[in-house]
Design an enzyme around this catalytic site. Structure first.
Site, PDB file in Angstrom:
ATOM      1  N   GLU A   1      10.673  16.108  15.147  1.00 40.50           N
ATOM      2  CA  GLU A   1      11.022  15.893  13.602  1.00 40.50           C
ATOM      3  C   GLU A   1      10.210  16.868  12.625  1.00 40.50           C
ATOM      4  O   GLU A   1       8.862  16.754  12.787  1.00 40.50           O
ATOM      5  CB  GLU A   1      10.852  14.484  13.241  1.00 40.50           C
ATOM      6  CG  GLU A   1      11.016  14.097  11.820  1.00 40.50           C
ATOM      7  CD  GLU A   1      10.893  12.526  11.157  1.00 40.50           C
ATOM      8  OE1 GLU A   1       9.709  12.355  11.504  1.00 40.50           O
ATOM      9  OE2 GLU A   1      11.696  11.963  10.866  1.00 40.50           O
TER      10      GLU A   1
ATOM     11  N   LYS B   1       0.993  -1.132  -0.011  1.00 39.14           N
ATOM     12  CA  LYS B   1       0.170   0.113   0.116  1.00 39.14           C
ATOM     13  C   LYS B   1       0.933   1.132   0.048  1.00 39.14           C
ATOM     14  O   LYS B   1       1.579   1.498   0.981  1.00 39.14           O
ATOM     15  CB  LYS B   1      -0.689  -0.084   1.371  1.00 39.14           C
ATOM     16  CG  LYS B   1      -2.116   0.602   1.123  1.00 39.14           C
ATOM     17  CD  LYS B   1      -2.245   2.113   0.605  1.00 39.14           C
ATOM     18  CE  LYS B   1      -1.860   3.168   1.789  1.00 39.14           C
ATOM     19  NZ  LYS B   1      -1.712   4.459   1.163  1.00 39.14           N
TER      20      LYS B   1
ATOM     21  N   CYS C   1      13.906  10.323   6.746  1.00 36.68           N
ATOM     22  CA  CYS C   1      13.471   9.949   8.016  1.00 36.68           C
ATOM     23  C   CYS C   1      15.014   9.818   8.738  1.00 36.68           C
ATOM     24  O   CYS C   1      15.094  10.201  10.147  1.00 36.68           O
ATOM     25  CB  CYS C   1      13.190   8.345   8.069  1.00 36.68           C
ATOM     26  SG  CYS C   1      14.043   7.325   6.939  1.00 36.68           S
TER      27      CYS C   1
END
Ligand code: TAP
Length: 488
Positions: free
Chosen positions: A390, A182, A291
């Site tokens: 973040e 997905k 990331c």
């Protein structure tokens, strides 16, 4: 609109059993080009029915189907063929990726090299995962082998769609799992095209399925499906919680990669010019939407002014532009992310956090593009969100530290533990400090966002668990069968 990057018509479907199917609900979703802010394609809004069909096809392939019967060597050959097909189609794939994500063409091309490399690496590795023999009681012979889980589910983000596809399905397929993917609704055209390429190079039906759609529909249906055996997820901590909860309800395992706030620890005796240049370049790679971005620079107090001057000089020269302009960075993925990043800017201003330098946005970019000029802040107060949260944008925070112990404390002072770097020419200190930092990967005098395909990668603390890349990924995406033979 650039004709070369028009999405394939087939992208309107879900890809199951090597064919395109209309989504069961007949709905589609618009795809926006981040550099232009305009719709340029449509994708299927896959839902629970499509996911169910994909999982059934994968189950059939894994158990008794041609895919499940293949030897590891044959699987490896197919993966190698796919790597070659990606290389042969690299320019088209890179254009599609650049249009879909907004990233500069040079970055999109580098992403295709990495994507091919995943399949090359795991193609070569497929038949090199060996079991053990275990000394046991007299009269027994015991052996272990690594076996696939069966059907693995893969929920991936929008920042590196092609690379993420390679990173997650490469090892899963090498081990013999059948995969249902997905991808993110914001950028899923290359994963769809890669699945089509897999069919073209000869993967048997059911080995791969890609069901695009909304996270809360297709994503939730896949992660909660009762007949999947494992979930691999990369994305936000919030959705990571939903994924792990879904896995727990099904009593299956999962790997989670949930981002970071990765530190560079810079001592005054390092090659500061090299450090500044690597830190600035890797921070704005993919517009900071990585990331493993090194988004915190922790600097020895005595060297603070020198490091900040070198970093500010580089940041001031950074330019954001369209993929074709091929500047230092592209736009961010969508209006929501742009607004989110601008929220950090506004709160930093309210809190009087000093801006050391800002890059610029190239003249002539489309008005509707989601561009953000890169920024560097410092000194950032330790409790400020720019020191701990973040941002997922082209934003760097600089903080001074007192001594080694303070550096390690600060480096470990967030919830995250994905990557880190130590910059020093004192080898003893560099190794000592690196071993004090809780992170899945620690560089010394270097920093590669994400690291190489060969290198185990993943989080400690709340950056997640499980390992991708390298041989470690082959272990985490398979399980062990122990066979105990009693002989006379
Ligand atoms: P997420 O929402 O976590 O998206 C990651 C993937 O999960 C996408 O495929 C998404 O689908 C899917 N998803 C969303 N809701 C789901 C659900 N209820 N069940 C199952 N799957 C679901 O990330 P985002 O919203 O794109 O980005 C938000 C923040 O996450 C960013 O600002 C950044 O901080 C972080 N992020 C981290 C990473 C990495 S590499 N660690 C990557 C992307 C974002 P849809 O996108 O189609 O809804």
């Amino acid at each position: 609109m650039n004709a070369h990057t028009k999405a394939p018509e087939a992208a309107k479907g879900v890809f199951i059993d090597n064919r395109w199917h209309k989504p069961a609900n007949g709905r589609t979703l618009p795809v926006v080009a981040p550099a232009e802010g305009v719709v340029f394609a449509e994708i299927a809004a896959g839902g629970a029915e499509d996911v169910d069909r994909a999982v059934k096809a994968a189950r059939k392939a894994a158990e008794g189907g041609a895919w499940g019967r293949m030897s590891a060597t044959e699987r490896g050959r197919l993966l190698t063929k796919l790597a070659l097909a990606i290389e042969a189609n690299a320019e088209d794939l890179a254009r599609l990726e650049a249009r879909d994500t907004g990233k500069p063409m040079k970055q999109a091309r580098a992403d295709m090299v990495a994507t091919a490399r995943y399949f090359e690496f795991y193609g070569g590795a497929a038949d090199k995962v060996h079991g053990e023999t275990i000394p046991f009681l007299p009269g027994y012979f015991v052996t272990t082998e690594r076996v696939p889980f069966g059907v693995t589910a893969h929920v991936i983000p929008w920042n590196y769609p092609a690379q993420m596809f390679g990173r997650t399905v490469g090892p899963a397929l090498a081990m013999g799992n059948a995969c249902v993917v997905k991808p993110a609704e914001d950028a899923c055209l290359t994963p769809l095209r890669l699945a089509e390429l897999m069919a073209e190079v000869g993967f048997p039906e059911g080995a791969i399925a890609v069901v695009p759609g909304l996270g809360e529909e297709a994503g939730a249906a896949l992660s909660g499906h009762p007949d999947i055996d494992f979930i691999s997820f990369t994305g936000s901590p919030e959705v990571g919680t939903l994924i792990q909860t879904a896995a727990a309800r099904n009593h299956i395992g999962c790997t989670l990669e949930l981002g970071g706030k990765s530190p560079h620890v810079v001592f005054g005796d390092a090659d500061l010019d090299t450090a500044a240049s690597v830190i600035a370049n890797t921070m704005v790679q993919n517009a900071g939407q990585t990331c493993s971005a090194g988004s915190r620079v922790l600097v020895e107090k005595a060297a603070y002014e020198r490091v900040v001057t070198a970093l500010a000089d580089r940041f001031g020269k950074l330019v954001a532009g369209t993929p074709e302009m091929d500047r230092d960075l592209g736009p961010v993925i969508n209006a929501t992310q742009k607004k989110r990043i601008e929220g950090f800017f506004a709160r930093a201003e309210e809190g009087s956090v000093p801006v050391l330098a800002s890059g610029t946005i190239a003249a002539g970019v489309p008005d509707g593009g989601f561009f953000v000029a890169p920024r560097i802040y410092g000194p950032v107060p330790r409790g400020n969100e720019l020191a701990n949260k973040e941002v997922f944008g082209p934003v760097l925070s600089v903080l001074p530290f007192e001594d080694e112990a303070d550096a390690v404390r600060l480096a470990n002072g967030t919830d995250y533990g994905l990557m880190a770097a130590v910059w020093s020419h004192d080898g003893n200190r560099a190794v000592r400090v690196s071993r004090g930092i809780k992170a899945g990967q620690v560089y010394i005098n270097a920093f590669g966002a994400g690291g190489g395909i060969e290198l185990p990668f993943g989080g400690m603390k709340k950056s997640g668990h499980g390992r991708e890349k390298g041989f470690a990924a082959l272990h985490d995406i398979s399980t062990i069968r122990t066979t105990i033979i009693k002989h006379g």
